[in-house]
Design a protein around this motif. Sequence first.
Motif, mmCIF file in Angstrom:
data_model
loop_
_atom_site.group_PDB
_atom_site.id
_atom_site.type_symbol
_atom_site.label_atom_id
_atom_site.label_comp_id
_atom_site.label_asym_id
_atom_site.label_seq_id
_atom_site.Cartn_x
_atom_site.Cartn_y
_atom_site.Cartn_z
ATOM 1 N N SER A 65 -51.723 50.276 72.340
ATOM 2 C CA SER A 65 -53.187 50.351 72.279
ATOM 3 C C SER A 65 -53.783 50.785 73.620
ATOM 4 C CB SER A 65 -53.782 49.020 71.838
ATOM 5 O OG SER A 65 -53.447 48.004 72.752
ATOM 6 N N GLY A 66 -52.989 50.720 74.690
ATOM 7 C CA GLY A 66 -53.454 51.175 75.992
ATOM 8 C C GLY A 66 -53.782 52.650 76.010
ATOM 9 N N VAL A 67 -53.100 53.431 75.173
ATOM 10 C CA VAL A 67 -53.398 54.869 75.088
ATOM 11 C C VAL A 67 -54.827 55.060 74.594
ATOM 12 C CG1 VAL A 67 -52.776 57.034 73.952
ATOM 13 C CG2 VAL A 67 -50.981 55.459 74.674
ATOM 14 N N GLY A 68 -55.190 54.338 73.546
ATOM 15 C CA GLY A 68 -56.551 54.424 73.023
ATOM 16 C C GLY A 68 -57.583 53.894 73.997
ATOM 17 N N LEU A 69 -57.245 52.812 74.677
ATOM 18 C CA LEU A 69 -58.167 52.233 75.659
ATOM 19 C C LEU A 69 -58.418 53.197 76.817
ATOM 20 C CD1 LEU A 69 -59.820 49.799 76.576
ATOM 21 C CD2 LEU A 69 -57.753 48.894 77.643
ATOM 22 N N LEU A 70 -57.354 53.843 77.269
ATOM 23 C CA LEU A 70 -57.510 54.822 78.347
ATOM 24 C C LEU A 70 -58.371 55.996 77.896
ATOM 25 C CD1 LEU A 70 -56.876 55.949 81.144
ATOM 26 C CD2 LEU A 70 -54.754 56.880 80.191
ATOM 27 N N LYS A 71 -58.119 56.517 76.710
ATOM 28 C CA LYS A 71 -58.900 57.650 76.205
ATOM 29 C C LYS A 71 -60.354 57.244 76.001
ATOM 30 C CE LYS A 71 -57.700 61.241 75.584
ATOM 31 N NZ LYS A 71 -57.842 62.490 76.367
ATOM 32 N N PHE A 72 -60.590 56.034 75.489
ATOM 33 C CA PHE A 72 -61.957 55.546 75.322
ATOM 34 C C PHE A 72 -62.660 55.458 76.667
ATOM 35 C CE2 PHE A 72 -65.031 52.042 75.198
ATOM 36 C CZ PHE A 72 -65.912 52.533 74.247
ATOM 37 N N SER A 73 -61.952 54.959 77.674
ATOM 38 C CA SER A 73 -62.536 54.860 79.020
ATOM 39 C C SER A 73 -62.893 56.238 79.561
ATOM 40 C CB SER A 73 -61.552 54.180 79.972
ATOM 41 O OG SER A 73 -61.243 52.892 79.539
ATOM 42 N N ALA A 74 -62.000 57.210 79.347
ATOM 43 C CA ALA A 74 -62.266 58.576 79.807
ATOM 44 C C ALA A 74 -63.470 59.161 79.072
ATOM 45 C CB ALA A 74 -61.037 59.446 79.603
ATOM 46 N N LEU A 75 -63.542 58.934 77.767
ATOM 47 C CA LEU A 75 -64.681 59.440 76.991
ATOM 48 C C LEU A 75 -65.982 58.787 77.429
ATOM 49 C CD1 LEU A 75 -63.155 59.679 73.418
ATOM 50 C CD2 LEU A 75 -63.943 61.578 74.840
ATOM 51 N N LEU A 76 -65.922 57.511 77.754
ATOM 52 C CA LEU A 76 -67.110 56.808 78.244
ATOM 53 C C LEU A 76 -67.594 57.410 79.557
ATOM 54 C CD1 LEU A 76 -68.901 54.426 77.420
ATOM 55 C CD2 LEU A 76 -67.417 52.957 78.773
ATOM 56 N N LEU A 77 -66.665 57.713 80.454
ATOM 57 C CA LEU A 77 -67.024 58.352 81.725
ATOM 58 C C LEU A 77 -67.617 59.745 81.486
ATOM 59 C CD1 LEU A 77 -67.074 58.435 84.805
ATOM 60 C CD2 LEU A 77 -64.723 59.290 84.727
ATOM 61 N N VAL A 78 -67.007 60.514 80.610
ATOM 62 C CA VAL A 78 -67.533 61.853 80.295
ATOM 63 C C VAL A 78 -68.939 61.742 79.705
ATOM 64 C CG1 VAL A 78 -67.230 63.862 78.787
ATOM 65 C CG2 VAL A 78 -65.285 62.961 80.055
ATOM 66 N N ALA A 79 -69.130 60.799 78.799
ATOM 67 C CA ALA A 79 -70.453 60.619 78.184
ATOM 68 C C ALA A 79 -71.496 60.234 79.217
ATOM 69 C CB ALA A 79 -70.376 59.568 77.081
ATOM 70 N N LEU A 80 -71.128 59.355 80.137
ATOM 71 C CA LEU A 80 -72.059 58.931 81.184
ATOM 72 C C LEU A 80 -72.406 60.101 82.105
ATOM 73 C CD1 LEU A 80 -73.567 56.505 82.311
ATOM 74 C CD2 LEU A 80 -71.573 55.988 83.704
ATOM 75 N N LEU A 81 -71.403 60.880 82.498
ATOM 76 C CA LEU A 81 -71.668 62.052 83.339
ATOM 77 C C LEU A 81 -72.525 63.069 82.600
ATOM 78 C CD1 LEU A 81 -68.168 62.527 85.002
ATOM 79 C CD2 LEU A 81 -70.288 61.799 86.131
ATOM 80 N N TRP A 82 -72.195 63.317 81.332
ATOM 81 C CA TRP A 82 -72.975 64.275 80.535
ATOM 82 C C TRP A 82 -74.432 63.829 80.413
ATOM 83 C CZ3 TRP A 82 -75.438 63.634 75.766
ATOM 84 C CH2 TRP A 82 -75.914 64.811 75.184
#
Length: 115
Positions: A65-82
């Motif tokens: 599940s760490g793979v999903g958690l990492l990807k979610f974290s990356a998407l959250l950062l991208v969304a915040l930057l966007w």
Amino acid sequence: MAPDSVGTGWFSDHVRPLSDSDAVLWTVVIVVSVFDIVTTIVGIARGASEANAIAVAFLETYGTSGVGLLKFSALLLVALLWWRLPDRYASVVLLSFALVSLLVVALNALTLVTL
């Protein structure tokens, strides 16, 4: 808080309109992110090793599940930057993340084919 500073902080009522190009990029980012998670999990299950040191740390700490958690974290950062960057830079962030994610999925798929 002083009245003149209301709405001027990081979490102010900033609204970014979703352009057609950004909508396409977000679609690509989300779909490719799902494929990244799936191909990574399948690859690890078939004996492939993870090349990303951060992903390895997430896998060691949280398991698959760490793979999903990492990807979610990356998407959250991208969304915040966007959300917070000026239009041109926001689109560059989305495009960059989409391209890197597409490359990763292509490499994952190639690895799966060669296992």
